[in-house]
Enzyme design. Structure first.
Site, PDB file in Angstrom:
ATOM      1  N   LYS A 149      70.187  60.123  39.748  1.00  0.00           N
ATOM      2  CA  LYS A 149      71.193  59.096  39.506  1.00  0.00           C
ATOM      3  C   LYS A 149      72.528  59.700  39.099  1.00  0.00           C
ATOM      4  O   LYS A 149      72.593  60.649  38.332  1.00  0.00           O
ATOM      5  CB  LYS A 149      70.711  58.114  38.442  1.00  0.00           C
ATOM      6  CG  LYS A 149      69.898  57.000  39.065  1.00  0.00           C
ATOM      7  CD  LYS A 149      69.101  56.307  38.016  1.00  0.00           C
ATOM      8  CE  LYS A 149      68.384  57.348  37.270  1.00  0.00           C
ATOM      9  NZ  LYS A 149      67.092  57.229  36.866  1.00  0.00           N
TER      10      LYS A 149
ATOM     11  N   GLU B  58      57.075  53.431  42.831  1.00  0.00           N
ATOM     12  CA  GLU B  58      57.119  53.207  41.375  1.00  0.00           C
ATOM     13  C   GLU B  58      57.433  51.749  41.035  1.00  0.00           C
ATOM     14  O   GLU B  58      57.925  50.998  41.886  1.00  0.00           O
ATOM     15  CB  GLU B  58      58.168  54.125  40.730  1.00  0.00           C
ATOM     16  CG  GLU B  58      59.579  53.856  41.221  1.00  0.00           C
ATOM     17  CD  GLU B  58      60.644  54.254  40.214  1.00  0.00           C
ATOM     18  OE1 GLU B  58      60.534  53.874  39.041  1.00  0.00           O
ATOM     19  OE2 GLU B  58      61.607  54.915  40.618  1.00  0.00           O
TER      20      GLU B  58
HETATM   21  N1  PSU Z   1      66.291  55.382  39.815  1.00  0.00           N
HETATM   22  C1  PSU Z   1      66.689  54.132  40.156  1.00  0.00           C
HETATM   23  N2  PSU Z   1      66.303  53.096  39.386  1.00  0.00           N
HETATM   24  C2  PSU Z   1      65.474  53.275  38.337  1.00  0.00           C
HETATM   25  C3  PSU Z   1      65.029  54.587  38.009  1.00  0.00           C
HETATM   26  C4  PSU Z   1      65.469  55.597  38.767  1.00  0.00           C
HETATM   27  O1  PSU Z   1      67.397  53.957  41.123  1.00  0.00           O
HETATM   28  O2  PSU Z   1      65.126  52.292  37.700  1.00  0.00           O
HETATM   29  C5  PSU Z   1      64.040  54.811  36.888  1.00  0.00           C
HETATM   30  C6  PSU Z   1      62.900  55.671  37.433  1.00  0.00           C
HETATM   31  O3  PSU Z   1      61.690  55.031  37.111  1.00  0.00           O
HETATM   32  C7  PSU Z   1      63.033  56.979  36.694  1.00  0.00           C
HETATM   33  C8  PSU Z   1      63.591  56.506  35.381  1.00  0.00           C
HETATM   34  O4  PSU Z   1      61.820  57.660  36.568  1.00  0.00           O
HETATM   35  O5  PSU Z   1      64.554  55.516  35.789  1.00  0.00           O
HETATM   36  C9  PSU Z   1      64.207  57.628  34.586  1.00  0.00           C
HETATM   37  O6  PSU Z   1      64.363  57.207  33.275  1.00  0.00           O
HETATM   38  P1  PSU Z   1      64.620  58.289  32.105  1.00  0.00           P
HETATM   39  O7  PSU Z   1      65.963  58.825  32.395  1.00  0.00           O
HETATM   40  O8  PSU Z   1      64.573  57.496  30.835  1.00  0.00           O
HETATM   41  O9  PSU Z   1      63.511  59.285  32.206  1.00  0.00           O
END
Ligand code: PSU
Ligand code: MN
Length: 304
Positions: free
Chosen positions: A159, A25
């Site tokens: 996370k 990603e």
């Molecule tokens: N995990 C990480 N760093 C990130 C992300 C996840 O260690 O930057 C990003 C990923 O792209 C994931 C997104 O899909 O954060 C999730 O964001 P949200 O909670 O807004 O869906």
């Protein structure tokens, strides 16, 4: 051939030769790490995938085209442009239709990987159900994407900033298979275990590949989530992490941050409160996942 899809030379050659591919990603590059650590991390992850016998395909949307595999200048563009939007699934039609650019999240990267015929996707941590979801209804689009898209997603858990029991409940409700890679519990991103059980434990890439193949043979859409803990020497102390997290969340509440800004905000605050310790841990777990994902991609090819 899809008119919006553009493969890099390296990815094009890998497809022609039937080599195992690993999708990566770009939101983690554009919004997950500070510059220049983000560029170093992105290059190191790609190199790790190559060393492990697979071909990396970093995904981003550039000028209305879905790029599967980025050249060095394209990676630098993603790493340097702080204002590159973070694109989830709903944004893909706007970006392609109107010729715009963005970094892709787990959800949109998985969508593109399936479109490009890639079976394995490596990330750091997936998005999930946010704390306080009862009021905000903030549930990452990563979760419904995993419920719908057929591929193996390698992560170090969700996370730590999330409501992890609720995240696992959602995955269960929607029938996502959750495997612990060498572990009985769901990993906690910067920490090795959340103490929450996974559905099943696998020990080898071949076992993870066998589960995805079986899932497909059973006619079940949706992902196999391979949850692989951060290596012990890189893991953070849970109590210390919790202190940083409490502080970051209090600041976020005071600042009124909401929606898609939540994840980048919290990661950036943790990076600075921990004086870089979370950046180092994050990089280590992504590199580890890259080795695991490449091995699973190879095992899938080996079994045909
Ligand atoms: N995990 C990480 N760093 C990130 C992300 C996840 O260690 O930057 C990003 C990923 O792209 C994931 C997104 O899909 O954060 C999730 O964001 P949200 O909670 O807004 O869906
Ligand atoms: Mn969200």
């Amino acid at each position: 051939m899809n008119p919006y899809l553009v493969f890099s030379e390296e990815v094009q050659a890998a497809r022609a030769e039937g080599k195992p591919l690993v999708a990566l990603e770009s939101t983690i590059i554009a919004h997950g790490f500070p510059y220049p650590e983000n560029l170093e991390m992105a290059l190191a992850v790609e190199e790790t995938v190559r060393q492990a016998g697979a071909v990396p395909a970093t995904i981003a949307i550039l000028d209305g085209r879905i790029r599967v595999g980025l050249t060095r200048p394209e990676l630098e563009r993603v790493a340097q442009s702080r204002d590159l939007p973070k694109a989830s699934i709903r944004d893909l039609p706007v970006l392609c239709g109107l010729g715009r650019s963005a970094a892709t999240t787990v959800a949109s990267t998985a969508q593109v990987a399936v479109l490009a015929g890639i079976d394995v996707f490596v990330t750091g941590g997936i998005g999930g159900v946010h704390r306080g979801w009862g009021e905000t209804l903030d549930i990452s689009a990563d979760l419904p994407a995993l419920a719908r898209l057929s591929l193996a997603v390698v992560c170090a858990g969700a996370k730590t900033v999330l409501d992890l029991p609720a995240t696992l409940e959602y995955l269960e409700t929607h029938g996502v298979t959750v495997l612990g890679y060498g572990t009985d519990t769901f990993p906690g991103f910067y920490i090795r275990s959340t103490g929450l059980p996974v559905d099943a434990r696998v020990e080898t890439p071949a076992e993870a590949a066998a589960v995805l193949r079986a899932r497909r043979a059973l006619g079940m859409p949706g992902a196999v989530l391979v949850a692989s803990p951060i290596p012990p020497e890189d893991a953070l102390d849970p109590a210390t992490l919790d202190r940083w997290l409490q502080e970051a969340m209090a600041e976020m509440a005071a600042a009124g941050v909401r929606g898609k800004a939540v994840t980048p905000y919290l990661l950036a605050r943790l990076h600075s409160l921990s004086q870089g310790a979370t950046v180092r841990a994050n990089k280590a777990l992504v590199l580890h996942n890259a080795r695991v994902g490449a091995a699973i991609a190879r095992a899938l090819k080996a079994a045909g």
